[in-house]
Design a protein around this motif. Sequence first.
Motif, PDB file in Angstrom:
ATOM      1  N   GLY A 197       0.813  -1.216   0.000  1.00 34.68           N
ATOM      2  CA  GLY A 197       0.000   0.000   0.000  1.00 34.68           C
ATOM      3  C   GLY A 197       0.840   1.255   0.000  1.00 34.68           C
ATOM      4  N   ILE A 198       1.926   1.257   0.771  1.00 26.80           N
ATOM      5  CA  ILE A 198       2.814   2.419   0.812  1.00 26.80           C
ATOM      6  C   ILE A 198       3.497   2.620  -0.544  1.00 26.80           C
ATOM      7  CG2 ILE A 198       4.975   3.276   1.806  1.00 26.80           C
ATOM      8  CD1 ILE A 198       4.086   2.133   4.473  1.00 26.80           C
ATOM      9  N   LEU A 199       3.968   1.536  -1.151  1.00 29.16           N
ATOM     10  CA  LEU A 199       4.624   1.646  -2.452  1.00 29.16           C
ATOM     11  C   LEU A 199       3.662   2.132  -3.534  1.00 29.16           C
ATOM     12  CD1 LEU A 199       6.906  -1.534  -2.524  1.00 29.16           C
ATOM     13  CD2 LEU A 199       7.614   0.850  -2.313  1.00 29.16           C
ATOM     14  N   ALA A 200       2.446   1.579  -3.542  1.00 31.15           N
ATOM     15  CA  ALA A 200       1.470   1.986  -4.553  1.00 31.15           C
ATOM     16  C   ALA A 200       1.111   3.460  -4.410  1.00 31.15           C
ATOM     17  CB  ALA A 200       0.220   1.117  -4.446  1.00 31.15           C
ATOM     18  N   ALA A 201       0.909   3.911  -3.173  1.00 36.71           N
ATOM     19  CA  ALA A 201       0.555   5.315  -2.937  1.00 36.71           C
ATOM     20  C   ALA A 201       1.707   6.235  -3.307  1.00 36.71           C
ATOM     21  CB  ALA A 201       0.156   5.518  -1.473  1.00 36.71           C
ATOM     22  N   TRP A 202       2.933   5.866  -2.917  1.00 38.49           N
ATOM     23  CA  TRP A 202       4.073   6.742  -3.195  1.00 38.49           C
ATOM     24  C   TRP A 202       4.355   6.830  -4.691  1.00 38.49           C
ATOM     25  CZ3 TRP A 202       9.019   5.706  -5.234  1.00 38.49           C
ATOM     26  CH2 TRP A 202       9.899   6.784  -5.184  1.00 38.49           C
ATOM     27  N   ILE A 203       4.309   5.713  -5.406  1.00 45.30           N
ATOM     28  CA  ILE A 203       4.581   5.727  -6.851  1.00 45.30           C
ATOM     29  C   ILE A 203       3.566   6.601  -7.573  1.00 45.30           C
ATOM     30  CG2 ILE A 203       4.559   4.290  -8.931  1.00 45.30           C
ATOM     31  CD1 ILE A 203       5.780   2.053  -7.247  1.00 45.30           C
TER      32      ILE A 203
END
Length: 362
Positions: A209-215
């Motif tokens: 979730g953190i990676l998807a949001a940051w990207i």
Amino acid sequence: MASSTTHTTLKVQLQMEHIRTALTKGSVVIKAICGGLLFFYFTSIFVENETLLKTLSVTPGLVFPPSFRVWTLLTHPFVETHIWNAILGVLAVVICGKFVEPVWGVLEMLIFFSIVTVGSAVTSSLIYLFIYMGSSNIYYLFDTHFFGMTGVIAGTTVALKQVIGDQELPTGPIKVYVKDIALLHVLISIILKLVGLVSGTYPCLVVSGILAAWIYLRFYQKQGDSKVRGDMSDLFSFASFFPEIVRPPIAVVSNTVHGFLVRIKVCKKQVRKYDVGAPSAITITLPGTDPADAERRRQLALKALNERLTRVEQQTDWPSMDDQPSTSDDASLPPSSKEDAAADKQDVLIDMEESSAATVST
């Protein structure tokens, strides 16, 4: 003891009142997500959990072809089997609606939730697919289910870092800022997995979730009406999620990965434009530094400064500059002292006016 308990109770009641107000004044998107989450939780009370999980949750072996159960990518966050997880999901959505939605707008908030929901599920499923390829254990394909708001909550911490990252949390003597929540969320999820309180899907969804949001926010989010996409500021780099002591090596790795993605045309190269023909100073335009976003950050900084100045004024009882000195005090001073006092007062007034002008120009 009684006063401390009363104070704690009042704080809890105040926080609940803030949540109720935010939920009442929230948009249709916020209300729909919270309502859907609570609805499916109460449905799980009367429906067998295994049936609900197989129907609505993401199963790595079924979400990809040939089964291709793609609808579960959107339905899995609404499946909750524990009341505290449902409450945490509602709180995360309400907080995001209170602080982030006024800046982004309703449509952008819906897009963000959708991308984080689908992105975290797809990434987690791919991770478990690779684990199956390495272990040949069919459990990781068909007996593992991804569900709940874990990925969305993790993505919300990234959005809050971008919008109000410098705001300090009421954590007592230990200073914790909003920008630190994402990393703390990852560490807590790993600890909970190590002690056996959660399954392996929990930290997997948090990281995904953190990676998807940051990207999405870093490279693809549209900035207002301009053609600029993403937030390429140094305050929102991948290394900024970590403590300063480990940022240099992480920055090297992340920049290397970014350079590789630029070469294969997945990401765009960061471009700096210099307008040397400007009549005043050199104008520098960076991708992700939209004027509206810069104005928002400036307003947040001014608001924080005003709040700190207000607290200082409340703690220190300064005499009013408009108060006229008493006749007895003036009479007791010699003429030279009166002139010096008048000159000092004039200098203070001039300094205050210059300070106010500097604050406005900043």
